[in-house]
Structure formats: structure tokens, C-alpha cells
Design a protein around this motif. Structure first.
Motif, PDB file in Angstrom:
ATOM      1  N   ASN A   1     -12.439 -11.356  -1.244  1.00 62.97           N
ATOM      2  CA  ASN A   1     -11.231 -11.359  -0.418  1.00 62.97           C
ATOM      3  C   ASN A   1     -10.043 -10.777  -1.171  1.00 62.97           C
ATOM      4  OD1 ASN A   1     -11.607 -12.492   2.290  1.00 62.97           O
ATOM      5  ND2 ASN A   1     -12.407 -14.251   1.189  1.00 62.97           N
ATOM      6  N   ALA A   2      -9.865 -11.178  -2.412  1.00 61.13           N
ATOM      7  CA  ALA A   2      -8.740 -10.661  -3.200  1.00 61.13           C
ATOM      8  C   ALA A   2      -8.863  -9.152  -3.398  1.00 61.13           C
ATOM      9  CB  ALA A   2      -8.658 -11.367  -4.544  1.00 61.13           C
ATOM     10  N   GLY A   3     -10.055  -8.684  -3.730  1.00 65.03           N
ATOM     11  CA  GLY A   3     -10.260  -7.249  -3.920  1.00 65.03           C
ATOM     12  C   GLY A   3     -10.051  -6.461  -2.644  1.00 65.03           C
ATOM     13  N   ALA A   4     -10.536  -6.993  -1.525  1.00 57.02           N
ATOM     14  CA  ALA A   4     -10.370  -6.302  -0.248  1.00 57.02           C
ATOM     15  C   ALA A   4      -8.907  -6.268   0.174  1.00 57.02           C
ATOM     16  CB  ALA A   4     -11.213  -6.975   0.825  1.00 57.02           C
ATOM     17  N   LEU A   5      -8.188  -7.366  -0.028  1.00 54.67           N
ATOM     18  CA  LEU A   5      -6.771  -7.390   0.325  1.00 54.67           C
ATOM     19  C   LEU A   5      -5.971  -6.422  -0.538  1.00 54.67           C
ATOM     20  CD1 LEU A   5      -6.309 -11.197   0.906  1.00 54.67           C
ATOM     21  CD2 LEU A   5      -5.978  -9.399   2.596  1.00 54.67           C
ATOM     22  N   PHE A   6      -6.284  -6.372  -1.815  1.00 52.09           N
ATOM     23  CA  PHE A   6      -5.595  -5.432  -2.700  1.00 52.09           C
ATOM     24  C   PHE A   6      -5.880  -3.992  -2.278  1.00 52.09           C
ATOM     25  CE2 PHE A   6      -5.278  -2.804  -6.502  1.00 52.09           C
ATOM     26  CZ  PHE A   6      -3.984  -3.096  -6.900  1.00 52.09           C
ATOM     27  N   ALA A   7      -7.144  -3.683  -1.999  1.00 50.62           N
ATOM     28  CA  ALA A   7      -7.507  -2.320  -1.593  1.00 50.62           C
ATOM     29  C   ALA A   7      -6.888  -1.950  -0.248  1.00 50.62           C
ATOM     30  CB  ALA A   7      -9.022  -2.179  -1.529  1.00 50.62           C
ATOM     31  N   GLY A   8      -6.832  -2.891   0.687  1.00 54.33           N
ATOM     32  CA  GLY A   8      -6.204  -2.620   1.979  1.00 54.33           C
ATOM     33  C   GLY A   8      -4.715  -2.372   1.841  1.00 54.33           C
ATOM     34  N   GLY A   9      -4.050  -3.162   1.006  1.00 55.16           N
ATOM     35  CA  GLY A   9      -2.628  -2.934   0.751  1.00 55.16           C
ATOM     36  C   GLY A   9      -2.392  -1.611   0.056  1.00 55.16           C
ATOM     37  N   LEU A  10      -3.259  -1.278  -0.896  1.00 55.32           N
ATOM     38  CA  LEU A  10      -3.153  -0.012  -1.613  1.00 55.32           C
ATOM     39  C   LEU A  10      -3.303   1.166  -0.654  1.00 55.32           C
ATOM     40  CD1 LEU A  10      -3.304   0.881  -4.848  1.00 55.32           C
ATOM     41  CD2 LEU A  10      -5.538   1.622  -4.079  1.00 55.32           C
ATOM     42  N   ALA A  11      -4.315   1.102   0.212  1.00 54.20           N
ATOM     43  CA  ALA A  11      -4.560   2.200   1.153  1.00 54.20           C
ATOM     44  C   ALA A  11      -3.415   2.344   2.152  1.00 54.20           C
ATOM     45  CB  ALA A  11      -5.877   1.975   1.888  1.00 54.20           C
ATOM     46  N   SER A  12      -2.919   1.237   2.659  1.00 55.37           N
ATOM     47  CA  SER A  12      -1.834   1.334   3.640  1.00 55.37           C
ATOM     48  C   SER A  12      -0.529   1.770   2.978  1.00 55.37           C
ATOM     49  CB  SER A  12      -1.649   0.014   4.380  1.00 55.37           C
ATOM     50  OG  SER A  12      -1.269  -1.010   3.500  1.00 55.37           O
ATOM     51  N   GLY A  13      -0.268   1.310   1.763  1.00 60.20           N
ATOM     52  CA  GLY A  13       0.930   1.751   1.053  1.00 60.20           C
ATOM     53  C   GLY A  13       0.882   3.225   0.714  1.00 60.20           C
ATOM     54  N   ARG A  14      -0.289   3.678   0.311  1.00 56.09           N
ATOM     55  CA  ARG A  14      -0.444   5.098  -0.017  1.00 56.09           C
ATOM     56  C   ARG A  14      -0.279   5.964   1.237  1.00 56.09           C
ATOM     57  NH1 ARG A  14      -3.841   7.867  -4.334  1.00 56.09           N
ATOM     58  NH2 ARG A  14      -3.921   9.982  -3.557  1.00 56.09           N
ATOM     59  N   ARG A  15      -0.831   5.490   2.358  1.00 59.55           N
ATOM     60  CA  ARG A  15      -0.744   6.249   3.604  1.00 59.55           C
ATOM     61  C   ARG A  15       0.687   6.307   4.130  1.00 59.55           C
ATOM     62  NH1 ARG A  15      -4.478   9.203   6.602  1.00 59.55           N
ATOM     63  NH2 ARG A  15      -5.796   8.153   5.108  1.00 59.55           N
ATOM     64  N   SER A  16       1.429   5.205   3.987  1.00 55.14           N
ATOM     65  CA  SER A  16       2.785   5.191   4.531  1.00 55.14           C
ATOM     66  C   SER A  16       3.765   5.953   3.647  1.00 55.14           C
ATOM     67  CB  SER A  16       3.281   3.760   4.712  1.00 55.14           C
ATOM     68  OG  SER A  16       3.553   3.167   3.470  1.00 55.14           O
ATOM     69  N   GLY A  17       3.624   5.849   2.326  1.00 52.15           N
ATOM     70  CA  GLY A  17       4.509   6.550   1.421  1.00 52.15           C
ATOM     71  C   GLY A  17       5.853   5.884   1.209  1.00 52.15           C
ATOM     72  N   GLN A  18       6.103   4.778   1.885  1.00 46.91           N
ATOM     73  CA  GLN A  18       7.370   4.060   1.743  1.00 46.91           C
ATOM     74  C   GLN A  18       7.168   2.605   2.132  1.00 46.91           C
ATOM     75  OE1 GLN A  18      10.142   5.806   4.419  1.00 46.91           O
ATOM     76  NE2 GLN A  18       8.896   5.485   6.219  1.00 46.91           N
TER      77      GLN A  18
END
Length: 130
Positions: free
Chosen positions: A57-74
Motif C-alpha cells: 500500500n505504501a509503495g503504491a500510494l507513493f508511486a501514484g502520487g509520483l505519477a500524478s505529480g509528474r503528469r500535472s507539473g504543479q
């Protein structure tokens, strides 16, 4: 023109909200499958399943946040954190409505944990955008 908070949801399939959830649920499904195979075909004791689920769960949440942050750019903290909130609320509702089970962990602690891990991933994700 600067993109607003809700404008990021209007990008369709490329929305940071959807990309983050794809990553979260994809990692959880894949790792759950691996854990089931490990329990069935190896000598992995089922006592370790709780620790494995927290790590997944921790790894998936971190990866999901990383992917969404990278996609948004802000706004990585906000976008990543909301990913964690969406996930935590969905899991809580699923366990409550579908299985009629009381959560093993305090729901507020789980929501705070999910928000913090995803927000951390979102902040890092914004800074990895090329």
C-alpha cells in the motif's frame, strides 16, 4: 494562462487524477497477485501478510502520487495528497459496505498516512518532470 485545480481533471484519460489511480490500483493488483502466488507456492508464512500489505500500500500510494505529480507539473503536494485521500476513502467504503468489516486500523490514521505518502510522491513527481 495558468491551469486551475479542476482544469486538470478535464484532460480525459491523461488527467493526473486518473493516471495516479491507474498506478495505485495497478501496483496493488499486481503485488497482491504476487503475494498470493508466494503464499501458495512457497513457504512464506501467512503471518507476514499484514506487513506485506502495508508495504505494498505504501509503495503504491507513493508511486501514484509520483505519477500524478509528474503528469500535472504543479501543485504536487495537493494533487498527490488527494490521490491518497481518494484511495483511502475508496478502501474504507469498500470494506465497510461490501464486507461489513470494521477497519483494523483507525480510519483517520489510515487517511492521514495515505495523504502523507501520496503527497510526498507528488512533491517528488513534480520535481522529476523533464
Amino acid at each position: 494562462m495558468k491551469e486551475t485545480f479542476l482544469d486538470t481533471a478535464r484532460r480525459g484519460w491523461q488527467s493526473p487524477w486518473l493516471v495516479g489511480q491507474y498506478w495505485i490500483w495497478g501496483i496493488i493488483l499486481f503485488c497482491s497477485f504476487l503475494a498470493a502466488l508466494g503464499l501458495r507456492y512457497t513457504s512464506l508464512p501467512s503471518d507476514n501478510l499484514t506487513a506485506i500489505s502495508y508495504i505494498v500500500n505504501a509503495g503504491a500510494l507513493f508511486a501514484g502520487g509520483l505519477a500524478s505529480g509528474r503528469r500535472s507539473g504543479q501543485k504536487g503536494l495537493m494533487i498527490g495528497g488527494v490521490q491518497g485521500l481518494i484511495y483511502a476513502l475508496f478502501v474504507w467504503l469498500l470494506s465497510f459496505l461490501a464486507f461489513d468489516a470494521a477497519p483494523a486500523v483507525n480510519p483517520l490514521a489510515f487517511i492521514a498516512f495515505a495523504f502523507a505518502i501520496s503527497a510526498l510522491g507528488g512533491m517528488i513527481g513534480v520535481n522529476t518532470k523533464p
